[in-house]
Design a protein around this motif. Structure first.
Motif, mmCIF file in Angstrom:
data_model
loop_
_atom_site.group_PDB
_atom_site.id
_atom_site.type_symbol
_atom_site.label_atom_id
_atom_site.label_comp_id
_atom_site.label_asym_id
_atom_site.label_seq_id
_atom_site.Cartn_x
_atom_site.Cartn_y
_atom_site.Cartn_z
ATOM 1 N N UNK A 31 -98.943 25.946 -38.149
ATOM 2 C CA UNK A 31 -99.876 26.650 -37.278
ATOM 3 C C UNK A 31 -101.059 27.237 -38.045
ATOM 4 N N UNK A 32 -100.831 27.669 -39.279
ATOM 5 C CA UNK A 32 -101.897 28.301 -40.043
ATOM 6 C C UNK A 32 -102.735 27.324 -40.854
ATOM 7 N N UNK A 33 -102.217 26.115 -41.063
ATOM 8 C CA UNK A 33 -102.923 25.162 -41.921
ATOM 9 C C UNK A 33 -104.310 24.779 -41.400
ATOM 10 N N UNK A 34 -104.495 24.489 -40.090
ATOM 11 C CA UNK A 34 -105.841 24.093 -39.635
ATOM 12 C C UNK A 34 -106.894 25.177 -39.874
ATOM 13 N N UNK A 35 -106.565 26.427 -39.570
ATOM 14 C CA UNK A 35 -107.526 27.499 -39.788
ATOM 15 C C UNK A 35 -107.831 27.715 -41.257
ATOM 16 N N UNK A 36 -106.793 27.616 -42.094
ATOM 17 C CA UNK A 36 -106.989 27.765 -43.530
ATOM 18 C C UNK A 36 -107.850 26.634 -44.075
ATOM 19 N N UNK A 37 -107.608 25.410 -43.601
ATOM 20 C CA UNK A 37 -108.398 24.273 -44.045
ATOM 21 C C UNK A 37 -109.863 24.446 -43.657
ATOM 22 N N UNK A 38 -110.087 24.900 -42.430
ATOM 23 C CA UNK A 38 -111.465 25.131 -41.977
ATOM 24 C C UNK A 38 -112.136 26.209 -42.835
ATOM 25 N N UNK A 39 -111.390 27.312 -43.088
ATOM 26 C CA UNK A 39 -111.946 28.405 -43.891
ATOM 27 C C UNK A 39 -112.278 27.938 -45.308
ATOM 28 N N UNK A 40 -111.425 27.093 -45.872
ATOM 29 C CA UNK A 40 -111.609 26.649 -47.251
ATOM 30 C C UNK A 40 -112.766 25.677 -47.396
ATOM 31 N N UNK A 41 -113.181 25.053 -46.289
ATOM 32 C CA UNK A 41 -114.266 24.083 -46.344
ATOM 33 C C UNK A 41 -115.601 24.657 -45.890
ATOM 34 N N UNK A 49 -117.650 36.934 -43.332
ATOM 35 C CA UNK A 49 -116.494 37.166 -42.456
ATOM 36 C C UNK A 49 -115.971 35.891 -41.808
ATOM 37 N N UNK A 50 -116.710 34.788 -41.948
ATOM 38 C CA UNK A 50 -116.354 33.569 -41.223
ATOM 39 C C UNK A 50 -114.998 32.992 -41.620
ATOM 40 N N UNK A 51 -114.658 32.860 -42.914
ATOM 41 C CA UNK A 51 -113.342 32.309 -43.255
ATOM 42 C C UNK A 51 -112.188 33.090 -42.648
ATOM 43 N N UNK A 52 -112.279 34.414 -42.666
ATOM 44 C CA UNK A 52 -111.226 35.221 -42.069
ATOM 45 C C UNK A 52 -111.130 34.996 -40.568
ATOM 46 N N UNK A 53 -112.294 34.849 -39.920
ATOM 47 C CA UNK A 53 -112.308 34.577 -38.481
ATOM 48 C C UNK A 53 -111.705 33.214 -38.187
ATOM 49 N N UNK A 54 -111.993 32.233 -39.045
ATOM 50 C CA UNK A 54 -111.402 30.897 -38.881
ATOM 51 C C UNK A 54 -109.883 30.976 -38.851
ATOM 52 N N UNK A 55 -109.323 31.672 -39.821
ATOM 53 C CA UNK A 55 -107.868 31.755 -39.920
ATOM 54 C C UNK A 55 -107.285 32.500 -38.727
ATOM 55 N N UNK A 56 -107.899 33.614 -38.370
ATOM 56 C CA UNK A 56 -107.361 34.456 -37.297
ATOM 57 C C UNK A 56 -107.370 33.728 -35.950
ATOM 58 N N UNK A 154 -94.580 43.378 -35.063
ATOM 59 C CA UNK A 154 -94.597 42.846 -36.418
ATOM 60 C C UNK A 154 -95.983 42.268 -36.688
ATOM 61 N N UNK A 155 -96.330 42.155 -37.953
ATOM 62 C CA UNK A 155 -97.591 41.547 -38.350
ATOM 63 C C UNK A 155 -97.324 40.328 -39.222
ATOM 64 N N UNK A 156 -97.955 39.216 -38.887
ATOM 65 C CA UNK A 156 -97.930 38.048 -39.762
ATOM 66 C C UNK A 156 -99.085 38.241 -40.743
ATOM 67 N N UNK A 157 -98.751 38.829 -41.900
ATOM 68 C CA UNK A 157 -99.783 39.245 -42.850
ATOM 69 C C UNK A 157 -100.081 38.095 -43.814
ATOM 70 N N UNK A 158 -101.368 37.854 -44.031
ATOM 71 C CA UNK A 158 -101.752 36.781 -44.945
ATOM 72 C C UNK A 158 -102.796 37.277 -45.933
ATOM 73 N N UNK A 159 -102.798 36.630 -47.100
ATOM 74 C CA UNK A 159 -103.796 36.904 -48.135
ATOM 75 C C UNK A 159 -104.250 35.564 -48.699
ATOM 76 N N UNK A 160 -105.560 35.296 -48.570
ATOM 77 C CA UNK A 160 -106.085 33.998 -48.987
ATOM 78 C C UNK A 160 -106.342 33.982 -50.489
#
Length: 217
Positions: A31-41, A49-56, A154-160
């Protein structure tokens, strides 16, 4: 200060606890891979703020798509989107932070600033209907909102990082006056989401519909 139950990444107990909630490491990573991939590219021309918005945004949508089939619902509590377990076992949302899944267990995660919804959830479930609020232009059943408020948050906490995401599913216990969660009642550390070898950039090739035939000479 809370004494958090900490489950190590990749441990059978950690996976068992996720499965008890109807979740899994594989489901969360997928579920998180597409947003992370978009943020990384993103290029350097994107807003900071855009990469964080992509992931969220992308990850909340992907999680909702996968979990809705088993009865999870997306509910807004004081404007905060939460995914609610079908039996009300938990509700959760995505949050970014630092010290996430840090191998030095003395260093606890710290989120970025959270708002009213998170703070009020730390005080315990709210069951009075007079305290319920709807997000404008979003129709929701009041019983559903009440269930999301009553369920443990609960929070699904992430750190890029340069390679991917540090992850944990954790239940907040304390916030600072400025809204930063600094202590936790429970933490399930999830295995690292590694983008090495990610080919999702090729999922939708931009070929303008041109189909070039290739024939042997």
């Amino acid at each position: 200060m809370a004494t958090a139950t900490l489950t190590s990444p990749g441990s059978p107990d950690g996976e068992r606890r996720l499965v008890a909630f109807g979740l899994s490491t594989e489901l969360i990573h997928t579920s998180l891979r597409p947003g992370l991939s978009r943020a990384s590219n993103r290029t350097s021309m994107a807003l900071r703020s855009t990469p964080g918005t992509d992931i969220y945004h992308e990850s909340m949508e992907q999680l909702h798509q996968r979990l809705s089939a088993t009865g999870w619902r997306l509910v807004y509590v004081d404007h905060q989107p939460r995914l609610l377990h079908p039996d009300g076992l938990i509700s959760f949302t995505i949050a970014s932070g630092t010290n996430v899944a840090d191998p030095d267990h003395r260093r606890k995660p710290r989120t970025r600033r959270k708002g009213k919804a998170t703070r009020e959830s730390l005080a315990g479930p709210r069951v009075q209907m007079a305290a319920l609020f709807e997000v404008p232009e979003i129709e929701q059943e009041q019983e559903l909102v009440a269930a999301a408020q009553a369920a443990p948050l609960w929070l699904l906490v992430h750190e890029r990082t340069d390679r991917g995401l540090n992850l944990e599913l954790s239940r907040p216990a304390e916030m600072t006056a400025s809204g930063i969660v600094t202590d936790w009642n429970d933490r399930i550390v999830i295995g690292f989401l590694d983008l090495d070898g990610d080919l999702s950039v090729f999922d939708n090739p931009d070929d303008d519909g041109i189909d070039v035939a290739v024939e042997p000479i």
